[in-house]
Design a protein around this motif. Sequence first.
Motif, PDB file in Angstrom:
ATOM      1  N   ASP B 137       8.294  -5.455  -0.432  1.00  0.00           N
ATOM      2  CA  ASP B 137       9.787  -4.972  -0.164  1.00  0.00           C
ATOM      3  C   ASP B 137      10.136  -3.879  -1.308  1.00  0.00           C
ATOM      4  O   ASP B 137      10.954  -3.077  -1.271  1.00  0.00           O
ATOM      5  CB  ASP B 137      10.935  -5.827  -0.125  1.00  0.00           C
ATOM      6  CG  ASP B 137      10.671  -7.390  -0.880  1.00  0.00           C
ATOM      7  OD1 ASP B 137       9.539  -7.262  -1.236  1.00  0.00           O
ATOM      8  OD2 ASP B 137      11.571  -8.056  -0.950  1.00  0.00           O
ATOM      9  N   GLY B 138       9.700  -4.173  -2.449  1.00  0.00           N
ATOM     10  CA  GLY B 138       9.645  -3.330  -3.708  1.00  0.00           C
ATOM     11  C   GLY B 138       8.937  -2.008  -3.491  1.00  0.00           C
ATOM     12  O   GLY B 138       9.195  -0.884  -4.299  1.00  0.00           O
ATOM     13  N   ASP B 139       8.107  -1.912  -2.823  1.00  0.00           N
ATOM     14  CA  ASP B 139       7.145  -0.789  -2.686  1.00  0.00           C
ATOM     15  C   ASP B 139       7.311   0.169  -1.407  1.00  0.00           C
ATOM     16  O   ASP B 139       6.722   0.880  -0.904  1.00  0.00           O
ATOM     17  CB  ASP B 139       5.544  -1.075  -2.413  1.00  0.00           C
ATOM     18  CG  ASP B 139       5.331  -2.014  -3.910  1.00  0.00           C
ATOM     19  OD1 ASP B 139       5.378  -1.277  -4.839  1.00  0.00           O
ATOM     20  OD2 ASP B 139       5.247  -3.200  -3.825  1.00  0.00           O
ATOM     21  N   ARG B 140       8.369  -0.204  -0.601  1.00  0.00           N
ATOM     22  CA  ARG B 140       8.725   0.228   0.649  1.00  0.00           C
ATOM     23  C   ARG B 140       8.747   1.966   0.646  1.00  0.00           C
ATOM     24  O   ARG B 140       8.160   2.584   1.640  1.00  0.00           O
ATOM     25  CB  ARG B 140       9.923  -0.221   1.409  1.00  0.00           C
ATOM     26  CG  ARG B 140      11.171  -0.009   0.610  1.00  0.00           C
ATOM     27  CD  ARG B 140      12.368  -0.634   1.221  1.00  0.00           C
ATOM     28  NE  ARG B 140      12.697  -0.313   2.604  1.00  0.00           N
ATOM     29  CZ  ARG B 140      13.158  -1.375   3.466  1.00  0.00           C
ATOM     30  NH1 ARG B 140      13.768  -2.268   3.208  1.00  0.00           N
ATOM     31  NH2 ARG B 140      13.406  -0.728   4.796  1.00  0.00           N
ATOM     32  N   ALA B 141       9.175   2.516  -0.428  1.00  0.00           N
ATOM     33  CA  ALA B 141       9.027   4.184  -0.390  1.00  0.00           C
ATOM     34  C   ALA B 141       7.708   4.549  -0.667  1.00  0.00           C
ATOM     35  O   ALA B 141       7.677   5.721  -0.852  1.00  0.00           O
ATOM     36  CB  ALA B 141      10.226   4.379  -1.104  1.00  0.00           C
ATOM     37  N   ARG B 142       6.650   3.815  -1.252  1.00  0.00           N
ATOM     38  CA  ARG B 142       5.473   4.385  -1.766  1.00  0.00           C
ATOM     39  C   ARG B 142       4.663   4.721  -0.687  1.00  0.00           C
ATOM     40  O   ARG B 142       4.725   4.170   0.441  1.00  0.00           O
ATOM     41  CB  ARG B 142       4.901   3.509  -2.526  1.00  0.00           C
ATOM     42  CG  ARG B 142       5.445   3.317  -4.113  1.00  0.00           C
ATOM     43  CD  ARG B 142       4.892   2.057  -4.728  1.00  0.00           C
ATOM     44  NE  ARG B 142       3.561   2.282  -5.356  1.00  0.00           N
ATOM     45  CZ  ARG B 142       2.667   1.588  -5.998  1.00  0.00           C
ATOM     46  NH1 ARG B 142       3.068   0.319  -5.835  1.00  0.00           N
ATOM     47  NH2 ARG B 142       1.693   2.028  -6.292  1.00  0.00           N
ATOM     48  N   LEU B 143       3.711   5.985  -0.853  1.00  0.00           N
ATOM     49  CA  LEU B 143       2.728   6.206  -0.027  1.00  0.00           C
ATOM     50  C   LEU B 143       1.749   4.802   0.211  1.00  0.00           C
ATOM     51  O   LEU B 143       1.479   4.497  -0.996  1.00  0.00           O
ATOM     52  CB  LEU B 143       1.941   7.292  -0.419  1.00  0.00           C
ATOM     53  CG  LEU B 143       2.912   8.716  -0.252  1.00  0.00           C
ATOM     54  CD1 LEU B 143       1.987   9.722  -0.339  1.00  0.00           C
ATOM     55  CD2 LEU B 143       3.266   8.745   1.265  1.00  0.00           C
ATOM     56  N   ALA B 144       1.354   4.639   1.460  1.00  0.00           N
ATOM     57  CA  ALA B 144       0.343   3.400   1.490  1.00  0.00           C
ATOM     58  C   ALA B 144      -0.941   3.892   0.743  1.00  0.00           C
ATOM     59  O   ALA B 144      -1.717   2.849   0.262  1.00  0.00           O
ATOM     60  CB  ALA B 144      -0.112   3.270   2.973  1.00  0.00           C
ATOM     61  N   ALA B 145      -1.297   5.221   0.653  1.00  0.00           N
ATOM     62  CA  ALA B 145      -2.507   5.692  -0.145  1.00  0.00           C
ATOM     63  C   ALA B 145      -2.452   5.004  -1.598  1.00  0.00           C
ATOM     64  O   ALA B 145      -3.495   4.579  -2.517  1.00  0.00           O
ATOM     65  CB  ALA B 145      -2.659   6.897  -0.062  1.00  0.00           C
ATOM     66  N   ASP B 146      -1.000   4.951  -2.198  1.00  0.00           N
ATOM     67  CA  ASP B 146      -1.052   4.632  -3.690  1.00  0.00           C
ATOM     68  C   ASP B 146      -1.036   3.049  -3.982  1.00  0.00           C
ATOM     69  O   ASP B 146      -1.023   2.503  -5.128  1.00  0.00           O
ATOM     70  CB  ASP B 146       0.210   5.183  -4.248  1.00  0.00           C
ATOM     71  CG  ASP B 146       0.148   6.554  -4.233  1.00  0.00           C
ATOM     72  OD1 ASP B 146      -0.843   7.258  -3.992  1.00  0.00           O
ATOM     73  OD2 ASP B 146       1.297   7.073  -4.005  1.00  0.00           O
ATOM     74  N   LEU B 147      -1.105   2.086  -2.786  1.00  0.00           N
ATOM     75  CA  LEU B 147      -1.102   0.700  -3.057  1.00  0.00           C
ATOM     76  C   LEU B 147      -2.726   0.332  -3.418  1.00  0.00           C
ATOM     77  O   LEU B 147      -3.672   0.888  -3.285  1.00  0.00           O
ATOM     78  CB  LEU B 147      -0.971   0.169  -1.706  1.00  0.00           C
ATOM     79  CG  LEU B 147       0.484   0.101  -1.266  1.00  0.00           C
ATOM     80  CD1 LEU B 147       0.576  -0.491   0.326  1.00  0.00           C
ATOM     81  CD2 LEU B 147       1.715  -0.166  -1.882  1.00  0.00           C
ATOM     82  N   SER B 148      -2.482  -0.975  -4.180  1.00  0.00           N
ATOM     83  CA  SER B 148      -3.816  -1.660  -4.469  1.00  0.00           C
ATOM     84  C   SER B 148      -4.551  -2.000  -3.438  1.00  0.00           C
ATOM     85  O   SER B 148      -3.925  -2.056  -2.188  1.00  0.00           O
ATOM     86  CB  SER B 148      -3.629  -2.715  -5.789  1.00  0.00           C
ATOM     87  OG  SER B 148      -3.160  -3.745  -4.875  1.00  0.00           O
ATOM     88  N   HIS B 149      -5.891  -2.240  -3.588  1.00  0.00           N
ATOM     89  CA  HIS B 149      -6.671  -3.060  -2.332  1.00  0.00           C
ATOM     90  C   HIS B 149      -5.934  -4.121  -1.652  1.00  0.00           C
ATOM     91  O   HIS B 149      -5.727  -4.355  -0.526  1.00  0.00           O
ATOM     92  CB  HIS B 149      -8.185  -3.123  -2.866  1.00  0.00           C
ATOM     93  CG  HIS B 149      -8.938  -3.829  -1.828  1.00  0.00           C
ATOM     94  ND1 HIS B 149      -9.606  -2.935  -1.157  1.00  0.00           N
ATOM     95  CD2 HIS B 149      -9.301  -5.044  -1.374  1.00  0.00           C
ATOM     96  CE1 HIS B 149     -10.419  -3.604  -0.047  1.00  0.00           C
ATOM     97  NE2 HIS B 149     -10.232  -4.634  -0.485  1.00  0.00           N
ATOM     98  N   GLY B 150      -5.646  -5.070  -2.608  1.00  0.00           N
ATOM     99  CA  GLY B 150      -5.078  -6.233  -2.017  1.00  0.00           C
ATOM    100  C   GLY B 150      -3.699  -6.034  -1.542  1.00  0.00           C
ATOM    101  O   GLY B 150      -3.353  -6.527  -0.152  1.00  0.00           O
ATOM    102  N   GLN B 151      -3.075  -5.218  -2.012  1.00  0.00           N
ATOM    103  CA  GLN B 151      -1.677  -4.779  -1.210  1.00  0.00           C
ATOM    104  C   GLN B 151      -1.810  -4.120  -0.013  1.00  0.00           C
ATOM    105  O   GLN B 151      -1.170  -4.196   0.978  1.00  0.00           O
ATOM    106  CB  GLN B 151      -0.847  -3.923  -2.096  1.00  0.00           C
ATOM    107  CG  GLN B 151      -0.297  -4.500  -3.461  1.00  0.00           C
ATOM    108  CD  GLN B 151       0.523  -3.350  -4.273  1.00  0.00           C
ATOM    109  OE1 GLN B 151       0.038  -2.607  -4.779  1.00  0.00           O
ATOM    110  NE2 GLN B 151       1.774  -3.800  -4.622  1.00  0.00           N
ATOM    111  N   LYS B 152      -2.935  -3.322   0.129  1.00  0.00           N
ATOM    112  CA  LYS B 152      -3.112  -2.687   1.482  1.00  0.00           C
ATOM    113  C   LYS B 152      -3.571  -3.633   2.580  1.00  0.00           C
ATOM    114  O   LYS B 152      -3.054  -3.710   3.705  1.00  0.00           O
ATOM    115  CB  LYS B 152      -4.508  -1.637   1.261  1.00  0.00           C
ATOM    116  CG  LYS B 152      -4.083  -0.433   0.783  1.00  0.00           C
ATOM    117  CD  LYS B 152      -5.219   0.558   0.646  1.00  0.00           C
ATOM    118  CE  LYS B 152      -4.761   1.693  -0.055  1.00  0.00           C
ATOM    119  NZ  LYS B 152      -6.259   2.731  -0.307  1.00  0.00           N
ATOM    120  N   GLN B 153      -4.466  -4.635   2.113  1.00  0.00           N
ATOM    121  CA  GLN B 153      -4.807  -5.918   2.941  1.00  0.00           C
ATOM    122  C   GLN B 153      -3.345  -6.306   3.488  1.00  0.00           C
ATOM    123  O   GLN B 153      -3.155  -6.757   4.490  1.00  0.00           O
ATOM    124  CB  GLN B 153      -5.456  -7.046   2.233  1.00  0.00           C
ATOM    125  CG  GLN B 153      -6.668  -6.394   1.616  1.00  0.00           C
ATOM    126  CD  GLN B 153      -7.994  -6.776   2.881  1.00  0.00           C
ATOM    127  OE1 GLN B 153      -7.475  -6.499   4.118  1.00  0.00           O
ATOM    128  NE2 GLN B 153      -9.025  -7.060   2.551  1.00  0.00           N
TER     129      GLN B 153
END
Lengths: 366, 245
Positions: B137-153
């Motif tokens: 919920d803290g990352d909702r406005a970020r681009l998915a490309a900028d997430l870490s591997h675990g966060q993408k999972q």
Amino acid sequence: MGLIDRRMGIFLTGLFILTVAVPAGNLWMEGQPVPSYIVSLLGKYLCYALLAVALDLVWGFTGILSLGHGAFFALGGYAMGMHLMREIGDRGVYANPELPDFMVFLNYQELPWFWYGFDQFWFACLMVLLVPGALAFVFGWFAFRSRVTGVYLSIITQAMTYALMLAFFRNEMGFGGNNGLTDFKDVLGFDLQSDSTRAGLFVLSAIALAGGLLLARAITTSKLGQVLVCIRDAEDRTRFLGYRVEGYKLFVWVVSAMMAGVAGALYTPQVGIINPGEFSPANSIEIVIWVALGGRGTLVGAAIGAIIVAAAKTLLTGWFPEIWLFALGALFIFVTIFMPKGVLGVIEGALAKRPKPQPDGKEAEV
Amino acid sequence: MSIQLSLDGVNRSFDGFKAINDLSLTVEKGELRAIIGPNGAGKTTMMDIITGKTRPDEGEVLWNQTVDLTRTDEAGSARLGIGRKFQKPTVFETHTVEDNIALSLKDDRSVWATLFDRKTAEQEARISEVLELVKLDGDRARLAADLSHGQKQWLEIGMLLAQDPELLLVDEPAAGMTDAETMRTAELLRDIAGQHTVIVVEHDMEFVRALDCRVTVLHQGHVLAEGSLDHVSANEQVIEVYLGR
């Protein structure tokens, strides 16, 4: 994410100023600061810009690299050209009220069935949309259903336009063979040689470009537009979320083809001729270069790219006709290597860096 | 309990190689099931068959004991209520985290409905709910490309939950995760099970132990053993397949 964001607003404002200034300078101002040939030339560029926007819709947003979009453009141009031929009537060289000159020359006894209806302007306008749309629908139906993607799809789009070119070169096709359709006199009673008609066509082209941009923008900012980007980035994921990818591709493909058809229809009366050369694969590849140069997936960038390259072509082929193709090739390589986001990306990147530096440095990443 | 998914006598070969060999398997509604097996055991092909990506040469695949899954395509299976998470995290990189979830929400998937779609307040609430569940919920406005591997999972799991599927097929969710993340993922999957049926394909034995569920061992496209993890670990054949060579 409104319909008109900053770049769209700036572009449309510029286009509006041009739409007022060019005809004014040509028709009403003392000493005619804008010569007539410039009006038609700029009108032609605007048609190219609309064609580039159409390609950007499928390539920039959906990831379908079409190397045959010139075919839809040419079909729209032919549909309009057929009407203009019929409107010549008995003022042709052979003064035949029914048959266009080339048919008399080729000993046609009667009008081929597929020329019926083109004496009506509204029918021709309908065909400008329907013919490219129908071809795109049939082509897309088979290609997307069979899941032809990537370079294979690009190759068959190229084959499509090449096949059409060969077919239209044949006299037996009934479209004027390699001479195409030309010697147009007027449209809806307005003389095509007169300055006011040319200015009118220029304004219409500008309106079509603005309309095309807004339509494309409306599509790409909708949820459907987001799904298109999903298909571009991760087609399998999109399918497994329950979206029938082929339906979405078909929709945007047909819309794009119709948009290209409109561009072609406005192009023909301003240039005064439409011939099978418009189907040539090199033309379609050039459209891809416009979009790449301007900036893929930006719509406005595609339009700018088309205008820049077309203007460069006019100037360079005037000065050094033999180097144009080399210049085009070099331009494409330069843009792909050094400007992956195109001209628009470079301009917006430079603008984003200048104003007050953001403490978190987020702007710099772009 | 009623049966959610059943495979009966399924065969599928690729160029003479039998990827799936007389596979029969039944999963009940609300069950959490782990499927383990060495490389090439046919785990991914099995998922492809269930989701309609691959058609079996023969055999029966039934959904809710009535719908024939061998006749659906990927989108069709998703619309029936089968959600699939890929081994390699696959999210829409150029969309924001929030839009990734929004695009996955259960909704009309037709072209026209999508063209004129407007987000409702109810959907907004659902998006926030899912984002909270997968701790993004803290990352909702970020681009998915900028997430870490675990966060993408996790985002991909969130996308699955947003679909509200009856059955979740989860392919190696713990791959590339830290130990803490792995344990949290196991916890999340245990929570989901019950309301949803969950099938997890996994290599990591620690993870499978943490799932604490019925385990099916696949070998050469066939079920080798089935039962609790302790039960199958004691099976002679399983030991031979896993450790014997």
